[in-house]
Design an enzyme around this catalytic site. Structure first.
Site, PDB file in Angstrom:
ATOM      1  N   ASN A 184      -4.321   6.548  -0.914  1.00  0.00           N
ATOM      2  CA  ASN A 184      -3.595   6.977   0.282  1.00  0.00           C
ATOM      3  C   ASN A 184      -2.973   8.352   0.125  1.00  0.00           C
ATOM      4  O   ASN A 184      -2.579   8.976   1.115  1.00  0.00           O
ATOM      5  CB  ASN A 184      -2.528   5.943   0.655  1.00  0.00           C
ATOM      6  CG  ASN A 184      -3.116   4.788   1.434  1.00  0.00           C
ATOM      7  OD1 ASN A 184      -4.097   4.942   2.152  1.00  0.00           O
ATOM      8  ND2 ASN A 184      -2.546   3.613   1.268  1.00  0.00           N
ATOM      9  N   SER A 197       0.816  -1.215   0.000  1.00  0.00           N
ATOM     10  CA  SER A 197       0.000   0.000   0.000  1.00  0.00           C
ATOM     11  C   SER A 197       0.847   1.262   0.000  1.00  0.00           C
ATOM     12  O   SER A 197       0.314   2.360  -0.168  1.00  0.00           O
ATOM     13  CB  SER A 197      -0.913   0.012   1.234  1.00  0.00           C
ATOM     14  OG  SER A 197      -0.135   0.023   2.424  1.00  0.00           O
ATOM     15  N   GLU A 256      -6.145  -1.110  -6.985  1.00  0.00           N
ATOM     16  CA  GLU A 256      -5.230  -0.220  -7.672  1.00  0.00           C
ATOM     17  C   GLU A 256      -4.183  -1.051  -8.416  1.00  0.00           C
ATOM     18  O   GLU A 256      -3.451  -1.823  -7.798  1.00  0.00           O
ATOM     19  CB  GLU A 256      -4.534   0.718  -6.682  1.00  0.00           C
ATOM     20  CG  GLU A 256      -5.466   1.737  -6.048  1.00  0.00           C
ATOM     21  CD  GLU A 256      -4.760   2.625  -5.033  1.00  0.00           C
ATOM     22  OE1 GLU A 256      -4.997   3.845  -5.053  1.00  0.00           O
ATOM     23  OE2 GLU A 256      -3.975   2.095  -4.222  1.00  0.00           O
ATOM     24  N   HIS A 309      -2.985  -3.618  -5.627  1.00  0.00           N
ATOM     25  CA  HIS A 309      -3.308  -3.202  -4.265  1.00  0.00           C
ATOM     26  C   HIS A 309      -4.795  -3.364  -3.986  1.00  0.00           C
ATOM     27  O   HIS A 309      -5.622  -2.592  -4.470  1.00  0.00           O
ATOM     28  CB  HIS A 309      -2.881  -1.744  -4.057  1.00  0.00           C
ATOM     29  CG  HIS A 309      -3.171  -1.234  -2.683  1.00  0.00           C
ATOM     30  ND1 HIS A 309      -3.505   0.071  -2.414  1.00  0.00           N
ATOM     31  CD2 HIS A 309      -3.190  -1.877  -1.475  1.00  0.00           C
ATOM     32  CE1 HIS A 309      -3.713   0.214  -1.122  1.00  0.00           C
ATOM     33  NE2 HIS A 309      -3.537  -0.947  -0.534  1.00  0.00           N
TER      34      HIS A 309
END
Length: 505
Positions: free
Chosen positions: A194, A123, A156, A144
């Site tokens: 993120n 991540s 992702e 991900h």
């Protein structure tokens, strides 16, 4: 490149919650799956746990018995890396440690056939760095998943500097065939979610530190006005402050301490105290058995309901006027500068300035500012602030009208752009910078934020709906109020505004 066929054996390395979840997803999609973990018995236990969870779904009528049986039959533990040599896709889901992951991928490259795709579920680590020492780095990418993998739709697909387009396409199409919502992203710090999500936490944390309102009030505004599933404090308590704070620090460090990603001292204090959220029993909230539930602040008023005079109100507040009229409140329309007059009070949608600053700039008496709502027709709460010299009778008159319209009114101190508006503006700003830097497309960024973290609207689509002029003006005013580069408007926002184009064009 098309999706991998179900004849392709998939391996997952790491039998923790994430690895087991990914293995379940691949097996339910029809692939034979080998699950490997360095801990003795861990893979077998993970498969037993999957079996138990699927049995509960069968008992609840959410899964057919034959689907349960077929999925478990496709899952096999594998005791050694050597047993993965014939797999077509290997997904790593082990500890977030660069050296350990690089050692693993070097071993896999030596073992596996040349056409095997190597993928990491990292991540936060760079795919470019993970692949740099491989002989064939082009066959490695990030894949991900979000936790829990069987439930969360987003995946992702992360391309490093050397990742081939055909490998990224194969992973994208495979994830889609598995029933997921994949997005393409470059391997930059935080990828899409993120990175773009940092302002969601940061702006609430900043307002709490400045004493603008308490946790329960800020969370309630994000839910009941902003339309988010959870507020920042509820969500970080759920994620765990050790995890959330570490991600923020990682992104902050990776971007050379750009102040947009500055970690919060309040959150650091919780981590230092071991108050990690739900898992430790205390975080921003107290989850211990005897703890009382904190309630958001709410203003009430016994003032008579005054007619609302709408002076040239724009599209953003028209739904609120319709709500007033539906609740029997008289609305009088006349030309003007976008203000609402309610008795002695002047009410306006925040534009990022302090109420005191705007009152002085525009010569307005008894000025109160309204926070943004996702949809004023369905919102159940709204944030309100006012200049220090605003009279109590003016405050009561506005609160009375908003309450009559069925809105809980939660007060905030006189703070720039209040809460929902500043958070949405900063989310849009970060998303726009990600587009500008070629991290991902506007469509993939909006999809990622909706499918990955359940945002009610993609930040770029939200900015287009508000109008780029509104977003840029809000950011300029935030920057002026704080005197910080943190709130600088993205070049892409300013460019598209100058061009008269939307962010999705």
């Amino acid at each position: 490149m098309s999706a991998l066929t179900t004849q392709t054996t998939v391996a997952v390395i790491g039998a923790g919650a994430m690895g087991a979840g990914i293995a379940q997803v691949a097996a339910q999609a029809g692939h034979g799956v080998l699950l490997h973990d360095s801990r003795s018995g861990a893979a077998e236990q993970a498969i037993a746990n999957i079996d138990s969870q699927l049995a509960k779904r069968v008992a609840a009528g959410k899964l057919a018995p034959h689907q349960h049986a077929a999925c478990i039959a496709r899952l096999q533990p594998c005791a050694s890396l050597e047993g993965l040599a014939d797999c077509g896709l290997i997904i790593e889901a082990i500890v977030e440690n660069l050296a350990v992951k690089r050692e693993l991928f070097a071993a896999l490259e030596a073992l596996c056939r040349p056409d095997c795709i190597l993928a990491s579920n990292t991540s936060s680590l760079s795919i470019t760095t993970l692949a740099a020492e491989l002989q064939r780095p082009e066959r490695m990418a990030g894949l991900h998943f979000f936790n829990p993998a069987p439930v969360m739709a987003l995946v992702e697909v992360v391309s490093g500097l050397a990742t081939s387009a055909s490998v990224a396409a194969a992973l994208y199409n495979t994830a889609k065939a598995w029933g997921k919502k994949p997005v393409h992203t470059r391997s930059t710090p935080g990828f899409i979610v993120n990175r773009v999500a940092r302002p969601f936490y940061a702006e609430s944390l900043r307002l709490l530190q400045e004493g603008a309102a308490d946790c329960a009030s800020l969370d309630a505004l994000m839910r009941d006005a902003g339309g988010f599933r959870m507020g920042a404090f509820e969500l970080t308590d759920l994620i765990g402050h050790d995890v959330n704070y570490a991600v923020t620090c990682s992104v902050f460090d990776a971007y050379y301490h750009d102040m947009r990603f500055q970690p919060s001292l309040l959150q650091k204090e919780l981590v230092d105290a071991g108050r990690l959220g739900r898992k430790s029993g205390q975080g921003f909230y107290d989850y211990r058995e005897a703890a009382a539930k904190t309630q958001p602040a709410r203003l009430t008023s016994t003032s008579a309901i005054e007619p609302v005079v709408a002076e040239g109100v724009g599209a953003l507040l028209k739904p609120l006027l319709q709500r007033f009229e539906a609740r029997g409140i008289t609305v009088i329309q006349r030309p003007g500068a976008g203000l609402l007059r309610i008795g002695d009070a002047t009410l306006a949608l925040s534009d990022g300035r302090l109420a005191a600053q705007r009152a002085r700039d525009e010569g307005l008496d008894n000025l109160l500012l309204l926070d943004l709502a996702l949809d004023y027709t369905s919102a159940t709460r709204v944030g309100l602030s006012w200049a220090a010299d605003c009279s109590q009778s003016a405050i009561d008159q506005v609160v009375a009208v908003l309450s009559q319209a069925g809105l809980h009114v939660t007060p905030l101190s006189d703070t720039p752009a209040l809460l929902v508006l500043r958070t949405v503006a900063m989310l849009a700003n970060e998303a726009a910078d990600a587009v500008l830097q070629g991290v991902a497309s506007p469509a993939d960024i909006d999809l990622a934020m909706c499918a990955g973290v359940n945002y009610p609207r993609g930040p770029l689509a939200w900015a287009d709906a508000l109008g780029l002029a509104t977003v840029v003006h809000t950011l300029h005013n935030l920057q002026a109020a704080y005197g910080e580069a943190r709130y600088r408007p993205s070049l892409l926002l300013r460019r598209r505004l100058a061009e008269g184009r939307s962010l999705h064009e």
